[in-house]
Design a protein around this motif. Structure first.
Motif, PDB file in Angstrom:
ATOM      1  N   TYR A  36      -5.124 -72.576  63.887  1.00  0.00           N
ATOM      2  CA  TYR A  36      -4.890 -73.669  64.818  1.00  0.00           C
ATOM      3  C   TYR A  36      -6.013 -73.707  65.852  1.00  0.00           C
ATOM      4  CZ  TYR A  36      -2.690 -69.959  67.674  1.00  0.00           C
ATOM      5  OH  TYR A  36      -2.430 -68.809  68.375  1.00  0.00           O
ATOM      6  N   SER A  40      -4.647 -76.560  71.533  1.00  0.00           N
ATOM      7  CA  SER A  40      -3.922 -77.634  70.852  1.00  0.00           C
ATOM      8  C   SER A  40      -2.442 -77.583  71.208  1.00  0.00           C
ATOM      9  CB  SER A  40      -4.088 -77.498  69.340  1.00  0.00           C
ATOM     10  OG  SER A  40      -3.469 -76.308  68.890  1.00  0.00           O
ATOM     11  N   PRO A  41      -1.714 -78.691  70.992  1.00  0.00           N
ATOM     12  CA  PRO A  41      -0.267 -78.670  71.232  1.00  0.00           C
ATOM     13  C   PRO A  41       0.440 -77.581  70.430  1.00  0.00           C
ATOM     14  CG  PRO A  41      -1.029 -80.917  71.001  1.00  0.00           C
ATOM     15  CD  PRO A  41      -2.192 -80.041  70.656  1.00  0.00           C
ATOM     16  N   TYR A  42      -0.027 -77.316  69.206  1.00  0.00           N
ATOM     17  CA  TYR A  42       0.630 -76.284  68.404  1.00  0.00           C
ATOM     18  C   TYR A  42       0.458 -74.904  69.035  1.00  0.00           C
ATOM     19  CZ  TYR A  42       2.058 -73.392  64.462  1.00  0.00           C
ATOM     20  OH  TYR A  42       2.700 -72.465  63.666  1.00  0.00           O
ATOM     21  N   ASN A  45       2.986 -74.575  71.649  1.00  0.00           N
ATOM     22  CA  ASN A  45       4.306 -74.322  71.079  1.00  0.00           C
ATOM     23  C   ASN A  45       4.440 -72.877  70.604  1.00  0.00           C
ATOM     24  OD1 ASN A  45       5.387 -76.892  71.470  1.00  0.00           O
ATOM     25  ND2 ASN A  45       4.583 -77.666  69.534  1.00  0.00           N
ATOM     26  N   ASN A  68       9.143 -77.094  70.398  1.00  0.00           N
ATOM     27  CA  ASN A  68       8.427 -78.367  70.248  1.00  0.00           C
ATOM     28  C   ASN A  68       8.216 -79.037  71.591  1.00  0.00           C
ATOM     29  OD1 ASN A  68      11.029 -79.083  70.785  1.00  0.00           O
ATOM     30  ND2 ASN A  68      11.379 -80.212  68.884  1.00  0.00           N
ATOM     31  N   ALA A  71       5.369 -81.361  71.763  1.00  0.00           N
ATOM     32  CA  ALA A  71       5.417 -82.406  70.726  1.00  0.00           C
ATOM     33  C   ALA A  71       4.547 -82.000  69.537  1.00  0.00           C
ATOM     34  CB  ALA A  71       4.996 -83.752  71.299  1.00  0.00           C
ATOM     35  N   ALA A  72       3.950 -82.976  68.874  1.00  0.00           N
ATOM     36  CA  ALA A  72       3.120 -82.709  67.687  1.00  0.00           C
ATOM     37  C   ALA A  72       3.865 -81.788  66.724  1.00  0.00           C
ATOM     38  CB  ALA A  72       1.780 -82.131  68.088  1.00  0.00           C
ATOM     39  N   THR A  73       3.207 -80.743  66.238  1.00  0.00           N
ATOM     40  CA  THR A  73       3.799 -79.848  65.238  1.00  0.00           C
ATOM     41  C   THR A  73       4.645 -78.762  65.909  1.00  0.00           C
ATOM     42  OG1 THR A  73       1.866 -80.163  63.822  1.00  0.00           O
ATOM     43  CG2 THR A  73       3.306 -78.318  63.299  1.00  0.00           C
ATOM     44  N   ASN A 124       4.438 -73.023  61.141  1.00  0.00           N
ATOM     45  CA  ASN A 124       4.554 -74.457  61.412  1.00  0.00           C
ATOM     46  C   ASN A 124       5.454 -75.142  60.383  1.00  0.00           C
ATOM     47  OD1 ASN A 124       2.819 -74.103  59.272  1.00  0.00           O
ATOM     48  ND2 ASN A 124       1.294 -75.599  59.961  1.00  0.00           N
TER      49      ASN A 124
END
Length: 270
Positions: A36, A40-42, A45, A68, A71-73, A124
């Motif tokens: 990743y 990043s959003p992941y 998370n 989450n 958001a995103a993944t 994920n």
């Protein structure tokens, strides 16, 4: 009296060596090749998920989360501790597993770390609750063909028990145990344990000890030691109990004192 202290010095290290079963010791790791992106959003998370797992391990032997918030993944994850571990040791084990992730699986979108006392996994993909009988890791001991029948009988006793609890079997001097990840239902757990039993038989043949880890359960067997709830007794058939150590120490002390008294009496007699 120097002989007395010398013998104690030689004896106490053997106590430490004989009870070395460390619940934080490493068993295996699995990582995805996909990585990743930092920031990043992941990643947010994943970071939130792993923090939640570490916090939950302070009061539970199993927990799963879905993160989450960014958001995103979403990031899905869980931890599972050996149910004989005190809560404090479970938390320590989970933190140790989480501490290994950055070096073992840097920025991996999926990672799983198994220590002797606990298991941590995140991904994920929504894997929580899904059965998984794929072989992940195996390890076998030395030859012991004379105990195959006892081993099979001990493994045959692993059919019942809670999904996240230990299932224990025994036959003669052979002990066996199994544990499923806590997201499995009773039927899925039984099917996973049955698959692991077949795998350990095939993989280890006539070995006197064996460990097989599947995706959602594991099975172990060994020869020689009696099962109890102490965390130091599960992986080593030659484990020396605290009671045995106390007896040996008492005998050692008595022998040394006798030698010292005999030496003094002999000198006084001269």
């Amino acid at each position: 009296m120097s002989l007395f202290f010398l013998l104690l010095f030689l004896f106490f290290p053997s106590m430490t060596i004989s009870s070395f079963d460390d619940f934080n010791s490493f068993v295996y790791v699995g990582c995805s090749q996909n990585r990743y992106t930092l920031g990043s959003p992941y990643q947010l998370n994943v970071d939130s998920l792993l923090t939640s797992l570490a916090n939950a391990a302070t009061f539970s032997s199993y927990h799963d989360f879905t993160s989450n918030a960014a958001a995103a993944t979403p990031a899905y994850g869980l931890f599972q501790c050996r149910t004989d571990l005190p809560t404090s040791d479970c938390a320590t084990c989970v933190r140790s597993a989480l501490d290994k992730l950055p070096s073992l699986c840097p920025y991996a979108t999926f990672a799983a770390v198994q220590l002797k006392g606990c298991f941590v996994r995140y991904s994920n993909d929504s894997f929580i609750g899904n059965p998984d009988t794929a072989l992940v890791y195996k390890k076998c001991g030395g030859s012991g063909s004379e105990m195959v029948g006892l081993r099979d009988a001990a493994l045959g006793g692993l059919g019942g028990g809670g999904t996240g609890e230990y299932r224990v079997g025994a036959a003669g001097r052979v002990r066996a145990l199994a544990q499923c990840v806590g997201d499995q239902g009773a039927r899925e757990c039984s099917e996973c344990v049955a698959a692991a039993v077949e795998q350990v038989k095939d993989a280890c043949g006539a070995a006197n000890a064996g460990n097989v880890y599947l995706g959602k359960c594991y099975v172990s067997y060994w020869s020689g030691g009696a099962y109890d709830s102490d965390r130091s007794s599960h992986y080593h058939g030659d484990h020396v109990s605290a009671k045995t150590l106390a007896i040996v120490l008492a005998v050692t002390v008595a022998v040394v004192i006798g030698i010292v008294i005999f030496s003094i009496m002999r000198r006084n007699g001269k």
